[in-house]
Design a protein around this motif. Structure first.
Motif, short mmCIF file in Angstrom:
data_model
loop_
_atom_site.label_atom_id
_atom_site.label_comp_id
_atom_site.label_asym_id
_atom_site.label_seq_id
_atom_site.Cartn_x
_atom_site.Cartn_y
_atom_site.Cartn_z
N TYR A 192 3.47 11.00 -12.77
CA TYR A 192 2.60 11.28 -11.62
C TYR A 192 3.03 12.58 -10.97
CZ TYR A 192 6.58 9.47 -8.87
OH TYR A 192 7.82 9.25 -8.32
N PRO A 193 2.16 13.19 -10.15
CA PRO A 193 0.74 12.87 -9.99
C PRO A 193 -0.10 13.57 -11.05
CG PRO A 193 1.31 14.69 -8.54
CD PRO A 193 2.57 14.35 -9.32
N ILE A 251 0.03 -1.16 -9.62
CA ILE A 251 1.21 -0.33 -9.88
C ILE A 251 2.43 -1.23 -10.12
CG2 ILE A 251 1.84 0.04 -7.42
CD1 ILE A 251 2.07 2.68 -10.24
N THR A 302 -2.84 -0.92 -5.62
CA THR A 302 -1.65 -1.38 -4.90
C THR A 302 -0.97 -2.53 -5.63
OG1 THR A 302 -2.40 -0.56 -2.76
CG2 THR A 302 -1.00 -2.51 -2.72
N MET A 319 -3.17 9.25 -11.95
CA MET A 319 -1.84 9.36 -12.55
C MET A 319 -1.85 10.45 -13.62
SD MET A 319 0.24 7.21 -11.07
CE MET A 319 1.60 6.84 -12.22
N ALA A 379 -6.12 10.23 -5.91
CA ALA A 379 -5.24 10.94 -6.84
C ALA A 379 -4.95 10.04 -8.05
CB ALA A 379 -3.94 11.34 -6.15
N GLN A 402 9.45 2.13 4.53
CA GLN A 402 9.21 1.26 3.38
C GLN A 402 10.41 1.31 2.44
OE1 GLN A 402 8.55 2.06 -0.11
NE2 GLN A 402 8.40 -0.14 -0.47
N TYR A 408 0.83 -1.21 0.00
CA TYR A 408 0.00 0.00 0.00
C TYR A 408 0.86 1.25 0.00
CZ TYR A 408 -3.21 3.54 1.93
OH TYR A 408 -3.94 4.67 2.16
N TYR A 409 1.93 1.23 0.81
CA TYR A 409 2.75 2.44 0.90
C TYR A 409 3.67 2.64 -0.31
CZ TYR A 409 0.92 4.09 5.27
OH TYR A 409 0.08 4.62 6.21
N VAL A 410 3.80 1.63 -1.14
CA VAL A 410 4.47 1.85 -2.43
C VAL A 410 3.54 2.68 -3.31
CG1 VAL A 410 5.35 0.76 -4.52
CG2 VAL A 410 5.83 -0.26 -2.27
N TRP A 411 2.30 2.24 -3.43
CA TRP A 411 1.32 2.95 -4.27
C TRP A 411 1.09 4.37 -3.76
CZ3 TRP A 411 -0.81 4.82 -8.13
CH2 TRP A 411 -2.11 5.32 -8.16
N MET A 412 0.98 4.55 -2.46
CA MET A 412 0.75 5.89 -1.91
C MET A 412 1.86 6.87 -2.30
SD MET A 412 -2.10 6.46 -0.18
CE MET A 412 -3.03 5.45 -1.35
N GLN A 413 3.08 6.36 -2.45
CA GLN A 413 4.20 7.22 -2.81
C GLN A 413 4.13 7.71 -4.24
OE1 GLN A 413 8.22 5.68 -1.73
NE2 GLN A 413 7.04 4.17 -0.58
N VAL A 414 3.35 6.99 -5.04
CA VAL A 414 3.32 7.33 -6.46
C VAL A 414 2.38 8.50 -6.73
CG1 VAL A 414 2.87 6.48 -8.79
CG2 VAL A 414 3.94 4.98 -7.09
N ALA A 415 1.13 8.38 -6.33
CA ALA A 415 0.18 9.42 -6.72
C ALA A 415 -0.21 10.34 -5.56
CB ALA A 415 -1.07 8.78 -7.32
N GLU A 416 -0.66 9.75 -4.45
CA GLU A 416 -1.31 10.54 -3.40
C GLU A 416 -0.33 11.47 -2.67
OE1 GLU A 416 -4.63 9.60 -3.37
OE2 GLU A 416 -5.04 11.37 -2.17
N LEU A 417 0.76 10.93 -2.21
CA LEU A 417 1.65 11.74 -1.38
C LEU A 417 2.37 12.84 -2.18
CD1 LEU A 417 2.92 9.00 1.08
CD2 LEU A 417 1.21 10.77 1.51
N PRO A 418 2.84 12.56 -3.40
CA PRO A 418 3.44 13.66 -4.17
C PRO A 418 2.42 14.77 -4.47
CG PRO A 418 4.12 11.55 -5.08
CD PRO A 418 3.05 11.25 -4.06
#
Lengths: 363, 363
Positions: B233-234, B286, B283, B155, B153, B358, A339-349
């Motif tokens: 992204y994002p 990606i 998740t 891509m 969010a 992570q 989950y925290y891999v995916w979160m780093q891609v879109a949501e957190l940036p």
């Protein structure tokens, strides 16, 4: 009102012996009691049980009513789980982790320290098998439960003095939740357990050195900025605290399928609603507590790392001795990793950029 | 099944002339049609309408049914809004921003570029007056709408070549949504509008240079990594895209209050459910798109800033000429300003620490 009168009339017809058993069975009068784990002064938490009750009553034209009672009115918070399990009340709105002393497995449906955030928990609950795993355990206790609210990431609490290194936790008398206290003991903390109403006085007198509660909206009501101004974040032991609507399993199983479905969908609606409520009121409250004297402080990376290590020690110990705990923990941890891999891609940036613009005064 | 037979029997009794009008009024048979804006191959999006339909049917013992149709089966996506407004179908599950060409105000119930994230939107919808403001506008068109899903969010899309500076957007033929295209034009982009099914071929032939769709789960089905491997992204123009369940207002107003309540609570449940679904499947997805050849790239800070400036230009122009747009925009922007202060305190530092662990391989 009109509708209820009509239904009253229909029931009278049924009672008169006419052959319409169907109606009574499809929408029977059901009156339940739900004990909330919270006082009605905590309107985000207590309000979720009230909203659940409203959704259920409105959906059934008042045929299925759930009377909500504040903590202690009919059952003390500490007994709510047992009361639902035994059927002495039909329902509770509470946090499973309040009962972790019965079995540490009950910590995990609420939150894993350094675990999933609120969105991650929901992904795990509804699509990652989390609800089924939790209920496999709840069912053995005579309970069926659905997620029904989340606080989001909580604050780390109010401290009389600044906490700069992990060593500053040594001997610290810290009012905090049970499971978090078990972890903090490994960091040298002496956990305390005052009721919320006694926190202010205990901090003022110096009986305790620090206290954590929820977040700015709930905390602000306690006025702690005056007696313990250093307000730390994040509360890594509650990165997301899920509340549950719990139902006595035998009574739930005896409900018509329509009522069971309404309890499930209403709980899911309330699950979102509480987070939305918190996100709205905390947005104002964080400014209010700062205006009242709170000094915001971030836990240092070293402190977070020490907390993370202490957490992992406790989790390993419990997993070794409790198969149910180990099974739930593995399921959460496996999902967390991805989950925290995916979160780093879109949501957190995305959020990071907006935060940067906020700091620059551009939004 | 049993329950419906029973209700069938009751209806027969009613038809025979016995005095039980009450039952018919309290739980009348209602059969509606809902046109989804999505094909059933997009199971997260299409599935939300199906789940809404299931919740409503289950809650009413099958008395209130909503038959869900995929895009184009009864109404094309582009006509769904008008079809609900006119009452030719009772309901649609769609995104308001598909109809921004009718009035740009319709962009804002779905997403504001560089606007609130999904949680922030929900706080605004349910507690910040957002739903009321949106419906004040929808109502003028004969529509009542409730949030019913969010993608989180998205891509930024698939590019045949790397995009390193804002200048790389000059002359870029980029397949993207209408409102985002209007913004991107200010950055030199030539917006394109191929249907999803034609994106692959257009990228392969070089008819277009880039294409954005949703996120890894939906995008992965199009196989674009082979023809446009740079996956950016994002997607700042869709930091959270809210879907809405839309109902013809006259038909909604004529429903019994219980059915209205069920539509509201079921929509709120579905609103959470879709986000949970996306967070779970993305998740895994990606990793799959990367395995299929996607090369993840972050938009540079300069590109994000250029996008932010272009967005603000467009928003200022539209606000100056459209009072409804200006009112909704101000409400969102006012909340955004404070929401991102609070997010910096608890939620983002919590997630940042876990992301760091992570990356270090510690979770």
């Amino acid at each position: 009102m009109k509708r209820r009168q009509f239904f009253g009339a229909a029931t009278a017809v049924a009672a008169s012996g006419l052959a319409i058993p169907a109606i009574a069975q499809a929408a029977p009068k059901v009156s339940w009691r739900m004990t909330s784990a919270f006082p009605n002064s905590l309107d985000t938490l207590f309000g979720a049980a009230k909203l659940l009750s409203k959704y259920v009553s409105d959906a059934t034209d008042g045929n299925f009513t759930i009377d909500v009672f504040a903590a202690g009115e009919i059952v003390p918070t500490a007994q709510a789980y047992d009361a639902v399990a035994s059927g002495s009340v039909e329902a509770a709105h509470t946090a499973a982790y309040y009962y972790w002393g019965k079995d540490p497995t009950l910590q995990l449906p609420t939150t894993l320290p350094f675990g999933l955030d609120g969105r991650g928990m929901n992904a795990w609950f509804y699509y990652g098998g989390g609800n089924d795993l939790c209920n496999a355990f709840f069912n053995t206790q005579g309970i069926v439960a659905f997620p029904a609210g989340n606080t989001g990431a909580q604050m780390g609490g109010w401290f009389r003095k600044e906490i700069n290194t992990p060593a500053d936790f040594q001997g610290l008398k810290f009012r905090m939740g049970g499971f978090a206290g078990k972890i903090m003991q490994k960091m040298g903390v002496i956990p305390q357990s005052q009721p919320a109403a006694q926190i202010y006085e205990a901090l003022e007198k110096g009986t305790i050195d620090a206290a954590e509660f929820v977040g700015p909206y709930d905390d602000g009501k306690l006025g702690l900025a005056k007696v313990a101004p250093y307000y730390y974040y994040p509360g890594w032991w509650e990165g997301a605290a899920a509340l549950h609507a719990m139902f006595n399993k035998a009574k739930y199983d005896a409900l018509p399928p329509a009522y069971q479905s309404i309890l499930q969908s209403a709980s899911q609606a309330v699950n979102l609603d509480m987070q939305a409520h918190y996100d709205f009121v905390n947005t104002t409250a964080i400014k209010s507590v700062v205006a009242a004297g709170a000094q915001l402080r971030a836990f240092s990376p070293e402190i977070l790392k020490a907390g993370f290590d202490a957490t992992n020690q406790v989790l390993a110990e419990l997993s070794a001795s409790n198969a149910n705990f180990a099974k739930l923990l593995k399921s959460i941890q496996d999902f967390r990793k991805d989950y925290y891999v995916w979160m780093q891609v879109a949501e957190l940036p995305y959020n990071s950029f907006i935060v940067q613009e906020q700091r620059a005064g551009a939004i």
